[in-house]
Design a protein around this motif. Structure first.
Motif, PDB file in Angstrom:
ATOM      1  N   ILE A  19       0.845  -1.195   0.000  1.00 11.25           N
ATOM      2  CA  ILE A  19       0.000   0.000   0.000  1.00 11.25           C
ATOM      3  C   ILE A  19       0.877   1.241   0.000  1.00 11.25           C
ATOM      4  CG2 ILE A  19      -1.877   1.211   1.177  1.00 11.25           C
ATOM      5  CD1 ILE A  19      -2.491  -1.506   2.565  1.00 11.25           C
ATOM      6  N   GLY A  20       0.803   2.020  -1.066  1.00  9.33           N
ATOM      7  CA  GLY A  20       1.685   3.171  -1.226  1.00  9.33           C
ATOM      8  C   GLY A  20       1.046   4.504  -0.940  1.00  9.33           C
ATOM      9  N   ALA A  21      -0.217   4.538  -0.516  1.00  4.94           N
ATOM     10  CA  ALA A  21      -0.890   5.806  -0.217  1.00  4.94           C
ATOM     11  C   ALA A  21      -1.938   5.581   0.852  1.00  4.94           C
ATOM     12  CB  ALA A  21      -1.548   6.376  -1.470  1.00  4.94           C
ATOM     13  N   ILE A  42      -2.593   5.721  15.560  1.00  2.00           N
ATOM     14  CA  ILE A  42      -1.726   5.987  14.414  1.00  2.00           C
ATOM     15  C   ILE A  42      -1.782   4.778  13.492  1.00  2.00           C
ATOM     16  CG2 ILE A  42       0.624   6.506  13.658  1.00  2.00           C
ATOM     17  CD1 ILE A  42       1.076   7.652  16.525  1.00  2.00           C
ATOM     18  N   TYR A  43      -1.985   5.032  12.202  1.00  2.00           N
ATOM     19  CA  TYR A  43      -2.076   3.970  11.203  1.00  2.00           C
ATOM     20  C   TYR A  43      -1.015   4.200  10.129  1.00  2.00           C
ATOM     21  CZ  TYR A  43      -6.707   3.363  13.300  1.00  2.00           C
ATOM     22  OH  TYR A  43      -7.742   3.179  14.183  1.00  2.00           O
ATOM     23  N   VAL A  44      -0.356   3.120   9.728  1.00  2.00           N
ATOM     24  CA  VAL A  44       0.675   3.214   8.702  1.00  2.00           C
ATOM     25  C   VAL A  44       0.426   2.152   7.639  1.00  2.00           C
ATOM     26  CG1 VAL A  44       3.138   3.065   8.200  1.00  2.00           C
ATOM     27  CG2 VAL A  44       2.374   4.135  10.327  1.00  2.00           C
ATOM     28  N   ALA A  45       0.471   2.577   6.379  1.00  2.00           N
ATOM     29  CA  ALA A  45       0.339   1.653   5.254  1.00  2.00           C
ATOM     30  C   ALA A  45       1.691   1.015   4.970  1.00  2.00           C
ATOM     31  CB  ALA A  45      -0.169   2.400   4.026  1.00  2.00           C
ATOM     32  N   SER A  46       1.709  -0.296   4.857  1.00  3.68           N
ATOM     33  CA  SER A  46       2.972  -1.010   4.635  1.00  3.68           C
ATOM     34  C   SER A  46       3.344  -1.015   3.156  1.00  3.68           C
ATOM     35  CB  SER A  46       2.858  -2.452   5.138  1.00  3.68           C
ATOM     36  OG  SER A  46       2.608  -2.479   6.527  1.00  3.68           O
ATOM     37  N   SER A  47       4.499  -0.481   2.864  1.00  2.00           N
ATOM     38  CA  SER A  47       5.043  -0.476   1.499  1.00  2.00           C
ATOM     39  C   SER A  47       6.553  -0.618   1.599  1.00  2.00           C
ATOM     40  CB  SER A  47       4.647   0.805   0.757  1.00  2.00           C
ATOM     41  OG  SER A  47       4.601   1.927   1.618  1.00  2.00           O
ATOM     42  N   PRO A  48       7.030  -1.845   1.864  1.00  2.00           N
ATOM     43  CA  PRO A  48       8.454  -2.061   2.144  1.00  2.00           C
ATOM     44  C   PRO A  48       9.330  -1.884   0.912  1.00  2.00           C
ATOM     45  CG  PRO A  48       7.281  -4.160   2.057  1.00  2.00           C
ATOM     46  CD  PRO A  48       6.240  -3.083   1.987  1.00  2.00           C
ATOM     47  N   GLN A  64      20.413   6.042  12.218  1.00  2.00           N
ATOM     48  CA  GLN A  64      18.979   6.296  12.317  1.00  2.00           C
ATOM     49  C   GLN A  64      18.639   7.498  11.448  1.00  2.00           C
ATOM     50  OE1 GLN A  64      17.304   5.914  16.414  1.00  2.00           O
ATOM     51  NE2 GLN A  64      19.446   5.777  17.062  1.00  2.00           N
ATOM     52  N   THR A  65      17.580   7.356  10.657  1.00  2.00           N
ATOM     53  CA  THR A  65      17.208   8.416   9.730  1.00  2.00           C
ATOM     54  C   THR A  65      15.695   8.585   9.687  1.00  2.00           C
ATOM     55  OG1 THR A  65      17.244   6.805   7.910  1.00  2.00           O
ATOM     56  CG2 THR A  65      19.221   8.145   8.217  1.00  2.00           C
ATOM     57  N   ASN A  66      15.269   9.746   9.215  1.00  2.00           N
ATOM     58  CA  ASN A  66      13.848   9.973   8.972  1.00  2.00           C
ATOM     59  C   ASN A  66      13.368   9.045   7.861  1.00  2.00           C
ATOM     60  OD1 ASN A  66      11.276  11.477   8.984  1.00  2.00           O
ATOM     61  ND2 ASN A  66      11.947  12.092   6.955  1.00  2.00           N
ATOM     62  N   ALA A  67      12.119   8.600   7.968  1.00  2.00           N
ATOM     63  CA  ALA A  67      11.630   7.627   6.994  1.00  2.00           C
ATOM     64  C   ALA A  67      10.301   7.991   6.359  1.00  2.00           C
ATOM     65  CB  ALA A  67      11.513   6.242   7.644  1.00  2.00           C
ATOM     66  N   LEU A  68       9.684   9.135   6.708  1.00  2.00           N
ATOM     67  CA  LEU A  68       8.355   9.415   6.175  1.00  2.00           C
ATOM     68  C   LEU A  68       8.024  10.894   6.344  1.00  2.00           C
ATOM     69  CD1 LEU A  68       6.324   7.488   4.846  1.00  2.00           C
ATOM     70  CD2 LEU A  68       5.173   7.258   7.043  1.00  2.00           C
ATOM     71  N   THR A  69       6.998  11.331   5.639  1.00  2.00           N
ATOM     72  CA  THR A  69       6.465  12.677   5.796  1.00  2.00           C
ATOM     73  C   THR A  69       5.936  12.875   7.212  1.00  2.00           C
ATOM     74  OG1 THR A  69       5.875  12.801   3.454  1.00  2.00           O
ATOM     75  CG2 THR A  69       4.674  14.240   4.940  1.00  2.00           C
ATOM     76  N   ARG A  73       6.273  -2.211  12.618  1.00  2.00           N
ATOM     77  CA  ARG A  73       6.296  -3.488  11.903  1.00  2.00           C
ATOM     78  C   ARG A  73       6.911  -3.384  10.535  1.00  2.00           C
ATOM     79  NH1 ARG A  73       7.437  -7.160   9.727  1.00  2.00           N
ATOM     80  NH2 ARG A  73       6.379  -9.154   9.362  1.00  2.00           N
ATOM     81  N   GLU A  74       6.587  -2.310   9.774  1.00  2.00           N
ATOM     82  CA  GLU A  74       7.021  -2.293   8.382  1.00  2.00           C
ATOM     83  C   GLU A  74       7.289  -0.881   7.874  1.00  2.00           C
ATOM     84  OE1 GLU A  74       8.781  -3.357   6.007  1.00  2.00           O
ATOM     85  OE2 GLU A  74       7.678  -5.264   5.973  1.00  2.00           O
ATOM     86  N   ASP A  75       8.144  -0.816   6.896  1.00  2.00           N
ATOM     87  CA  ASP A  75       8.508   0.403   6.177  1.00  2.00           C
ATOM     88  C   ASP A  75       7.300   0.923   5.394  1.00  2.00           C
ATOM     89  OD1 ASP A  75       9.929   2.383   4.817  1.00  2.00           O
ATOM     90  OD2 ASP A  75      10.812   0.969   3.390  1.00  2.00           O
ATOM     91  N   SER A  76       7.329   2.209   5.051  1.00  2.00           N
ATOM     92  CA  SER A  76       6.215   2.802   4.313  1.00  2.00           C
ATOM     93  C   SER A  76       6.707   3.953   3.453  1.00  2.00           C
ATOM     94  CB  SER A  76       5.151   3.316   5.286  1.00  2.00           C
ATOM     95  OG  SER A  76       4.083   3.926   4.584  1.00  2.00           O
TER      96      SER A  76
END
Length: 713
Positions: A102-104, A520-526, A454-459, A505-508
């Protein structure tokens, strides 16, 4: 060949040769102790709004209040700012529908449904899936018309003909659909486009971006990756204008320059096993990376609409010849200003009003201030750029690295949050200039044995009590973060320090969606973690798709954050000019009501969980009820008094009015306020109770809901 290119090629070769050596000696040979940092319960933030907020003039009969994400960047202006607080403490709850990449999104409605779309998955083809936001159980799904169409994120508006109800909109390359919250279809219309003949690369451009809403014409607008503009009637789904076209030339993708080919092949194989291949037979990693780096498209980002003016802001590519070479491609990016206007013959047409070009592409969807007077974007040279509503550049600020996502825009204090591949950066719009306030201290994975970067990973998602971020942790190889872990953090808006953090759990590559209850909800798009898994399969968990929920814990702290955020906003609003700043004051009152509703739900849950004594809760509810009765521009000072008392109680500043639970036994102290059910006004403040009586047994006492009426504007 330049020295830089030679060094770059040598690094790729060295990386390939030393991969096994590094994996064994750095990871398995390491004797570092695994002792993750423990984050205590966070203190109350000291951040406060100062002065008049940026506020629009539009109503909320069709456009939802931003108490959660009704669009992929919260709302029509793409601010990534919600009015609620995020849970100040949270933990992983569940991951649902794991077969979907899921990318969006996702987005949430007002009935407890969460919606998402996916283009890559194994199994039955679906265009849109609805799940229960609390449990993750599937409610219904919209079947896909084709296994070759990319699906954009869903979009939600209020139904003005049925107050309290909402309508979910979905668009693919060939079809647009409006649905009720139970999945029943209101209308279904053709976009006027047809899928091209199947072939290598053909599916890459069969993507229509998610809908956005144009209030001036009551239209839903989408734009395809190739730049085609399409407008539908919100009510009927009929096409209301001839198809428009963004004049940019296809972008030159930089794929292959940034990522070694051997790594792309290896990750493709891994992801194919989990999610299958794309409709045109490509590996998913190849397809996604190509898309993220331009991939021959004209429009690869979402677009914004000012709800007050109706102006449309869209980031795309410039026309072919503008880069100095007519080769059917563009090396320049462009920000376009458009509108949907009267064509002079009783119809509508798309019209390009202005554009601004810049070197390279952009990772940013144009983001607007709440009043539509500012447009924020970026280029690939690391500049955050502020434009006025006519696309005249006001200022630019170099943050040292290209942005990899959209800028998040707060209505308060000129605050902007800019995501790069390394940092989350707070920028302040000072009017005629921008300044850097802080770079976040991303320490969530301190103490992990196999994490040294460690780095930022999302908007960023801006909330009333902080900034929700995703952090990636992994091993540093030639400066890159080989991601092995991901986690969710809540930053303090004042300092950039982590208030709280929990491993995820997973990258997005989507967003961190905050729900009305602080979940908080995150769509998984590894993508990045897929590379980590391909390189170091024993050191990170199996890949997964789906939606992950991080549930609130310690609901007493969430009630504290919501109440004190409401108090800070009311105190600031009470100092504003009720003529010049009336739009800001009215919007503040709306947000305060949202925060108090959230606080009521948190109080009920905190009592149920044993984190708040019923006497404390009764005191707080009484104060909230009194403050709600005074939430008008003229009576804000009275509301502030009650909210300040409630904030003082729940933050522990006034222990004389607390009844606390210590070691399982209730210790009751003096109560300065009590609930009087006869004073409740249902139209202003609804409290449904089993038994709302002072000092009754906790097992007999509960608040099940707190609601509010409308604001007079």
């Amino acid at each position: 060949m330049t020295t830089r290119k030679i060094v770059g090629l040598l690094l790729i070769v060295v990386l390939a040769i030393l991969l096994d050596y590094v994996a064994f000696n750095v990871f398995f040979g390491s004797e570092r102790v695994h002792k993750p940092k423990v984050f205590p319960s966070p203190q109350l933030t000291q951040w406060k709004p100062v002065g008049a907020r940026s506020a629009g003039q539009h109503g909320f009969d069709i456009i939802p209040e931003p108490d959660t994400f009704s669009a992929i960047h919260v709302g029509v202006n793409n601010s990534d700012n919600v009015w609620v607080v995020a849970a100040p403490m949270f933990e992983h709850d569940w991951t649902a529908e794991p077969e979907y990449f899921i990318g969006a999104g996702p987005v949430l409605d007002n009935a407890g449904n969460l919606y998402f779309t996916s283009s890559f998955y194994k199994g039955a083809r679906t265009a849109l899936v609805a799940i229960d936001a609390q449990t993750g159980e599937r409610r219904w799904a919209l079947p896909a018309d084709s296994d070759r169409e990319s699906n954009s994120g869903p979009f939600i508006l209020n139904d003005p003909d049925n107050p309290g109800s909402q309508i979910i909109y979905h668009v693919s390359y060939t079809r647009a659909v409006a649905m009720r919250q139970d999945g029943s279809i209101i209308w279904s219309s053709s976009t006027g486009l047809s899928l091209p003949t199947r072939g290598e690369g053909s599916a890459a451009h069969t993507r229509a971006h998610s809908f956005n809403y144009h209030p001036k014409t009551d239209s839903l607008i989408t734009v395809t990756m190739s730049g085609k503009l399409i407008a539908f009637s919100r009510e009927t789904g009929e096409l209301v204008a001839p198809m428009g076209q963004v004049p940019g030339a296809p972008a030159i993708s930089s794929i292959g320059v940034k990522i070694p080919g051997f790594l792309i092949d290896k990750v493709d194989l891994l992801m194919d096993e989990v999610f299958g291949k794309t409709g045109d037979g490509k590996g998913i990693f190849t397809a996604v990376i190509s898309y993220l780096y331009g991939g021959g498209g004209v429009v690869t980002n979402f677009f914004s609409i000012s709800p007050d003016s109706g102006r449309i802001f869209l980031a795309a590519t410039a026309e072919d010849a503008e880069d100095g070479v007519e080769d059917g491609r563009s090396e320049l990016g462009a920000l376009y200003l458009l509108d949907l206007v009267d064509d002079g013959n009783g119809g509508l047409e798309f019209q390009i009003l202005n554009r601004a070009t810049f070197q390279g592409g952009t990772g940013s969807t144009p983001a607007l201030s709440a009043d539509g007077s500012r447009v924020y974007g970026s280029d690939n040279a690391g500049n955050v750029i502020a434009f006025d509503a006519d696309l005249n550049e006001i200022w630019r600020l170099n943050v040292g690295e290209a942005l990899v996502g959209s800028i998040s825009v707060s209505p308060d204090n000129g605050e902007l949050y800019a995501p790069t591949a390394t940092d989350m950066i707070k920028v302040v719009d000072n009017g005629d200039s921008g300044s850097l306030a802080w770079k976040a201290n991303l320490t969530g994975f301190d103490g992990y044995a196999n994490v040294d970067k460690q780095t930022n990973a999302l908007t960023a998602t801006i909330t009333a009590n902080g900034v929700v971020v995703m952090i990636g942790g992994g091993k540093s190889l030639f400066g890159a973060n080989i991601m092995l872990h991901v986690g969710i953090g809540l930053l303090d808006r004042e300092t950039g320090e982590l208030r709280y953090f929990a491993e995820g759990r997973e990258d997005s590559v989507a967003m961190s969606t905050v729900g009305p209850d602080g979940s908080i909800y995150v769509a998984s798009s590894p993508i990045r973690r897929a590379a980590g898994k391909a390189l170091y399969p024993e050191l990170t968990a199996e890949l997964t798709g789906g939606i992950t929920r991080y549930k609130p814990i310690r609901l007493d702290l969430m009630a504290r954050d919501a109440i004190c955020a409401a108090e800070a906003r009311a105190a600031n609003a009470s100092t504003l000019d009720l003529v010049a700043d009336i739009a800001s004051v009215n919007t503040d009152i709306r947000q305060i009501k949202v925060l108090l509703k959230q606080a009521g739900g948190a109080i009920y849950k905190a009592v149920s969980d044993g984190d708040m004594a019923q006497a404390d809760a009764a005191t707080l509810v009484n104060l909230l009820q009194q403050s709600a009765a005074n939430l008008t521009p003229a009576q804000l000072n009275k509301a502030v008094t009650n909210l300040a008392s409630a904030c003082s109680i729940v933050s522990g500043k006034d222990p004389s009015v607390l009844a606390t639970v210590v070691d399982g036994s209730k210790q009751e102290a003096r109560l300065s306020h009590t609930i009087n059910p006869d004073r409740l006004k249902p139209e202003d403040f609804r409290i449904v109770t089993q038994s709302l009586v002072q000092r009754v047994p906790e097992s007999e006492w509960a608040i099940s809901a707190i609601g509010f009426g409308s604001v007079t504007q």
